[in-house]
Design a protein around this motif. Structure first.
Motif, PDB file in Angstrom:
ATOM      1  N   GLU A   1      28.183  45.570  37.640  1.00  0.00           N
ATOM      2  CA  GLU A   1      26.442  44.313  38.228  1.00  0.00           C
ATOM      3  C   GLU A   1      27.062  43.404  38.025  1.00  0.00           C
ATOM      4  O   GLU A   1      26.511  42.367  38.377  1.00  0.00           O
ATOM      5  N   ILE A   2      28.393  42.580  37.670  1.00  0.00           N
ATOM      6  CA  ILE A   2      28.144  41.168  37.601  1.00  0.00           C
ATOM      7  C   ILE A   2      29.163  40.933  39.010  1.00  0.00           C
ATOM      8  O   ILE A   2      29.820  41.924  39.356  1.00  0.00           O
ATOM      9  N   GLU A   3      28.903  40.163  39.362  1.00  0.00           N
ATOM     10  CA  GLU A   3      29.283  39.949  40.531  1.00  0.00           C
ATOM     11  C   GLU A   3      30.119  38.647  40.939  1.00  0.00           C
ATOM     12  O   GLU A   3      30.700  38.108  41.707  1.00  0.00           O
ATOM     13  N   SER A   4      29.954  37.784  40.026  1.00  0.00           N
ATOM     14  CA  SER A   4      31.053  37.250  40.118  1.00  0.00           C
ATOM     15  C   SER A   4      32.760  37.551  40.279  1.00  0.00           C
ATOM     16  O   SER A   4      33.377  38.194  40.499  1.00  0.00           O
ATOM     17  N   ALA A   5      33.536  36.366  40.312  1.00  0.00           N
ATOM     18  CA  ALA A   5      34.603  37.066  41.039  1.00  0.00           C
ATOM     19  C   ALA A   5      35.842  37.266  39.482  1.00  0.00           C
ATOM     20  O   ALA A   5      36.769  37.963  40.477  1.00  0.00           O
ATOM     21  N   ALA A   6      35.572  36.938  38.281  1.00  0.00           N
ATOM     22  CA  ALA A   6      35.876  37.422  38.048  1.00  0.00           C
ATOM     23  C   ALA A   6      35.618  38.315  36.199  1.00  0.00           C
ATOM     24  O   ALA A   6      34.715  37.276  36.479  1.00  0.00           O
ATOM     25  N   VAL A   7      35.834  39.383  36.635  1.00  0.00           N
ATOM     26  CA  VAL A   7      34.685  40.065  34.676  1.00  0.00           C
ATOM     27  C   VAL A   7      35.953  40.700  34.097  1.00  0.00           C
ATOM     28  O   VAL A   7      36.901  41.110  34.092  1.00  0.00           O
ATOM     29  N   ILE A   8      35.132  40.300  32.853  1.00  0.00           N
ATOM     30  CA  ILE A   8      35.949  40.539  31.347  1.00  0.00           C
ATOM     31  C   ILE A   8      35.874  40.962  30.264  1.00  0.00           C
ATOM     32  O   ILE A   8      34.300  40.615  29.925  1.00  0.00           O
ATOM     33  N   VAL A   9      36.986  41.902  29.702  1.00  0.00           N
ATOM     34  CA  VAL A   9      35.688  42.731  28.527  1.00  0.00           C
ATOM     35  C   VAL A   9      37.196  42.415  27.153  1.00  0.00           C
ATOM     36  O   VAL A   9      38.283  42.689  27.733  1.00  0.00           O
ATOM     37  N   ASN A  10      36.440  41.880  26.850  1.00  0.00           N
ATOM     38  CA  ASN A  10      36.740  41.804  25.148  1.00  0.00           C
ATOM     39  C   ASN A  10      38.225  40.863  24.885  1.00  0.00           C
ATOM     40  O   ASN A  10      39.251  41.489  24.611  1.00  0.00           O
ATOM     41  N   ALA A  11      37.947  39.749  26.260  1.00  0.00           N
ATOM     42  CA  ALA A  11      38.894  39.491  25.849  1.00  0.00           C
ATOM     43  C   ALA A  11      38.353  37.352  26.326  1.00  0.00           C
ATOM     44  O   ALA A  11      37.074  37.376  27.275  1.00  0.00           O
ATOM     45  N   SER A  12      39.324  36.701  25.969  1.00  0.00           N
ATOM     46  CA  SER A  12      38.826  35.202  26.658  1.00  0.00           C
ATOM     47  C   SER A  12      38.630  35.067  27.673  1.00  0.00           C
ATOM     48  O   SER A  12      39.501  35.189  28.610  1.00  0.00           O
ATOM     49  N   THR A  13      37.545  33.960  28.318  1.00  0.00           N
ATOM     50  CA  THR A  13      37.555  33.654  29.525  1.00  0.00           C
ATOM     51  C   THR A  13      38.478  32.593  30.116  1.00  0.00           C
ATOM     52  O   THR A  13      38.442  32.716  31.394  1.00  0.00           O
ATOM     53  N   ARG A  14      39.536  32.164  29.361  1.00  0.00           N
ATOM     54  CA  ARG A  14      40.608  31.612  29.134  1.00  0.00           C
ATOM     55  C   ARG A  14      41.257  32.106  30.584  1.00  0.00           C
ATOM     56  O   ARG A  14      42.648  31.767  30.923  1.00  0.00           O
ATOM     57  N   PHE A  15      41.778  33.820  30.609  1.00  0.00           N
ATOM     58  CA  PHE A  15      42.477  34.330  31.362  1.00  0.00           C
ATOM     59  C   PHE A  15      42.519  33.770  32.493  1.00  0.00           C
ATOM     60  O   PHE A  15      43.079  34.478  33.783  1.00  0.00           O
ATOM     61  N   THR A  16      41.722  33.667  33.646  1.00  0.00           N
ATOM     62  CA  THR A  16      40.713  33.699  34.735  1.00  0.00           C
ATOM     63  C   THR A  16      41.864  31.996  35.249  1.00  0.00           C
ATOM     64  O   THR A  16      40.993  31.387  35.040  1.00  0.00           O
ATOM     65  N   ASP A  17      43.046  32.891  35.257  1.00  0.00           N
ATOM     66  CA  ASP A  17      43.673  30.993  35.674  1.00  0.00           C
ATOM     67  C   ASP A  17      45.140  31.689  35.916  1.00  0.00           C
ATOM     68  O   ASP A  17      45.769  32.700  35.844  1.00  0.00           O
ATOM     69  N   GLY A  18      45.001  31.421  37.289  1.00  0.00           N
ATOM     70  CA  GLY A  18      46.797  32.090  38.517  1.00  0.00           C
ATOM     71  C   GLY A  18      47.603  32.486  37.099  1.00  0.00           C
ATOM     72  O   GLY A  18      48.614  33.214  37.360  1.00  0.00           O
ATOM     73  N   GLY A  19      48.197  30.592  36.616  1.00  0.00           N
ATOM     74  CA  GLY A  19      49.343  31.378  35.625  1.00  0.00           C
ATOM     75  C   GLY A  19      49.117  32.652  34.873  1.00  0.00           C
ATOM     76  O   GLY A  19      50.529  33.267  34.389  1.00  0.00           O
ATOM     77  N   GLN A  20      48.507  32.245  34.593  1.00  0.00           N
ATOM     78  CA  GLN A  20      47.873  34.113  33.001  1.00  0.00           C
ATOM     79  C   GLN A  20      48.434  34.801  34.093  1.00  0.00           C
ATOM     80  O   GLN A  20      48.347  35.776  33.001  1.00  0.00           O
ATOM     81  N   LEU A  21      47.304  35.182  35.295  1.00  0.00           N
ATOM     82  CA  LEU A  21      47.141  36.696  35.802  1.00  0.00           C
ATOM     83  C   LEU A  21      48.450  37.080  36.738  1.00  0.00           C
ATOM     84  O   LEU A  21      49.067  37.674  37.417  1.00  0.00           O
ATOM     85  N   GLY A  22      49.838  36.255  36.265  1.00  0.00           N
ATOM     86  CA  GLY A  22      50.926  36.547  37.322  1.00  0.00           C
ATOM     87  C   GLY A  22      50.955  35.832  38.386  1.00  0.00           C
ATOM     88  O   GLY A  22      51.622  36.611  39.314  1.00  0.00           O
ATOM     89  N   LEU A  23      49.992  34.633  38.938  1.00  0.00           N
ATOM     90  CA  LEU A  23      50.649  34.497  40.387  1.00  0.00           C
ATOM     91  C   LEU A  23      50.911  32.873  40.291  1.00  0.00           C
ATOM     92  O   LEU A  23      51.161  32.886  41.171  1.00  0.00           O
TER      93      LEU A  23
END
Length: 430
Positions: free
Chosen positions: A371-393
């Motif tokens: 149901e969340i329509e945001s660009a990133a949805v996170i379960v049981n982890a910090s929101t600080r992982f919404t980051d290109g470097g952290q996601l392997g980009l």
């Protein structure tokens, strides 16, 4: 019309002509880059990393000038934190360039392809956009990230990094341009327009046909000014009113660790949590609020949240707190009856950046994801992982909150568009 007004118009005209000239030079440089294979581009990235490493003393010295000006002008601690470059952060920039060099080249990647029933061979492939314009503020690290990503994705880039980071950005751009030249690529692939100030930014926003896409990165005021003013197509990046929903059965220590990290690890960035929504039956709520307060976080709590820990110092939440991107050690806190109320609150106040749920319930995590329509949805982890470097980009240009081809952290692929290639053997349409 006064003489002063005429002179101002003449100055603006000169600035516009200068910015357009830089854009034309960037266009010509981008054509040279189209001939560069991955190895050539990767050598340029490594040359940039080496130049930044050997020039770190110069970079830090120029950055100190910007920090001093900022402190004298009353710049907020959060903004000064964004502005600061030290050895650790320079090491991070160098590591990001090395990581980019290790990633596949997105240019020429086949998105889809097939031979049609009539024998035509069809491919859709990733190709560079051409000339990218960027407008950002007080973030000299972005100068390196965008330059590296643009190069690897085959684009030239014009940078408007703002007055607050002028000296830092001038040093970085000079080093980057020297690095490009050292591997026989045009210096004009990366250029700054900071010397032209606000008028230069206006000229960049008006350079439709000379600049292919414009990417703003910064606070709400900057982003909205670009979105509403620019004639160049814009990819809107994220204002981050980020939420975390603490479910009834979330594990206490996990919740403490995640929320403390999401709020305090680096509060001045867009993926830090700004609102905590607490299930009324949460078993971890009191411990979480105590831990956050002990970490120096000011809790802007509604009545039910303030009552969870009698005696804990809080600030009474106001309506504007639910829509505020603090980017500091402040957190809005609200108690909700259930996950549906949490979802309703997020729908009303979210900026579409990142939302997270802390829960032991698979059903609730799946509902939240759906149901969340945001660009990133996170379960049981910090929101600080919404980051290109952290996601392997490797790095990111920004985090797009639009529902466009580029959504979430924008890495290499997001800085390309596509081209259709159709090959035949004398085919004609009947």
């Amino acid at each position: 019309m006064s003489i002063d007004a005429v002179r101002t118009e003449e100055q603006i005209t000169d600035v516009t002509a200068s910015v357009y000239q830089l854009a034309d030079r960037a266009r010509r440089a981008s054509r040279v880059l189209k001939r560069a294979n991955r190895d050539w581009k990767d050598r340029a990235l490594l040359a940039m990393a080496s130049g930044i490493d050997s020039g770190r003393a110069r970079i830090i010295e120029e950055n100190k000038k910007d920090l001093e000006v900022g402190r004298n002008n009353g710049t907020s601690p959060a903004m000064l934190d964004r502005l600061k470059l030290d050895d650790k952060r320079i090491d991070g920039l160098i590591a990001a360039l090395h990581e980019l060099a290790g990633l596949p080249d997105p240019v020429g990647r086949v998105v889809r392809g097939e031979t049609l029933p009539n024998g035509l061979r069809m491919r859709q492939v990733n190709v560079p956009m051409g000339v990218i314009g960027t407008i950002y503020e007080a973030r000299p690290n972005v100068t390196v990230d965008i330059a590296g990503l643009s190069l690897k994705s085959g684009n030239a880039v014009l940078l408007r990094g703002g007055t607050a980071a002028f000296n830092s950005n001038q040093a970085l751009v000079s080093i980057i341009r020297d690095a490009l030249e050292s591997v026989s690529l045009p210096r004009d692939l990366v250029a700054s327009i900071d010397q032209y100030g606000r008028d230069g930014a206006d000229a960049l926003m008006g350079a439709r046909g000379k600049v292919d896409v414009l990417i703003p990165r910064g606070g709400r005021e900057l982003i909205q000014r670009v979105v509403t003013t620019a004639k160049v197509p814009v990819i809107e990046t994220g204002e981050g009113n980020v939420h975390i929903f603490l479910d009834a059965d979330a594990q206490e220590q996990m919740a403490i660790d995640i929320l403390t990290n999401a709020k305090t690890q680096r509060p001045s960035v867009c993926n830090t949590v700004e609102t905590l929504l607490i299930h009324k039956d949460s078993t971890a709520a009191a411990a979480v609020l105590k831990a956050l307060s002990a970490a120096g976080v000011t809790l802007h709590a509604d009545e039910r949240a303030a009552a969870l820990v009698p005696g804990l110092q809080t600030v009474a939440a106001q309506e504007e707190d639910w829509s505020t991107e603090y980017m500091d050690l402040d957190l809005a806190v609200k108690v909700v009856d259930d996950i549906d109320e949490a979802l309703d609150h997020i729908r009303e106040y979210s900026t579409g950046h990142t939302e997270a749920i802390l829960t032991s319930s698979l059903a609730n995590s799946e509902l939240f994801i759906a149901e969340i329509e945001s660009a990133a949805v996170i379960v049981n982890a910090s929101t600080r992982f919404t980051d290109g470097g952290q996601l392997g980009l490797g790095a990111e240009v920004g985090i797009s909150t639009q529902k466009m081809h580029a959504r979430g952290p924008m890495g290499l692929t997001e800085l390309t568009t596509t081209k259709w290639i159709v090959q035949g053997d004398g085919h004609v349409r009947k």
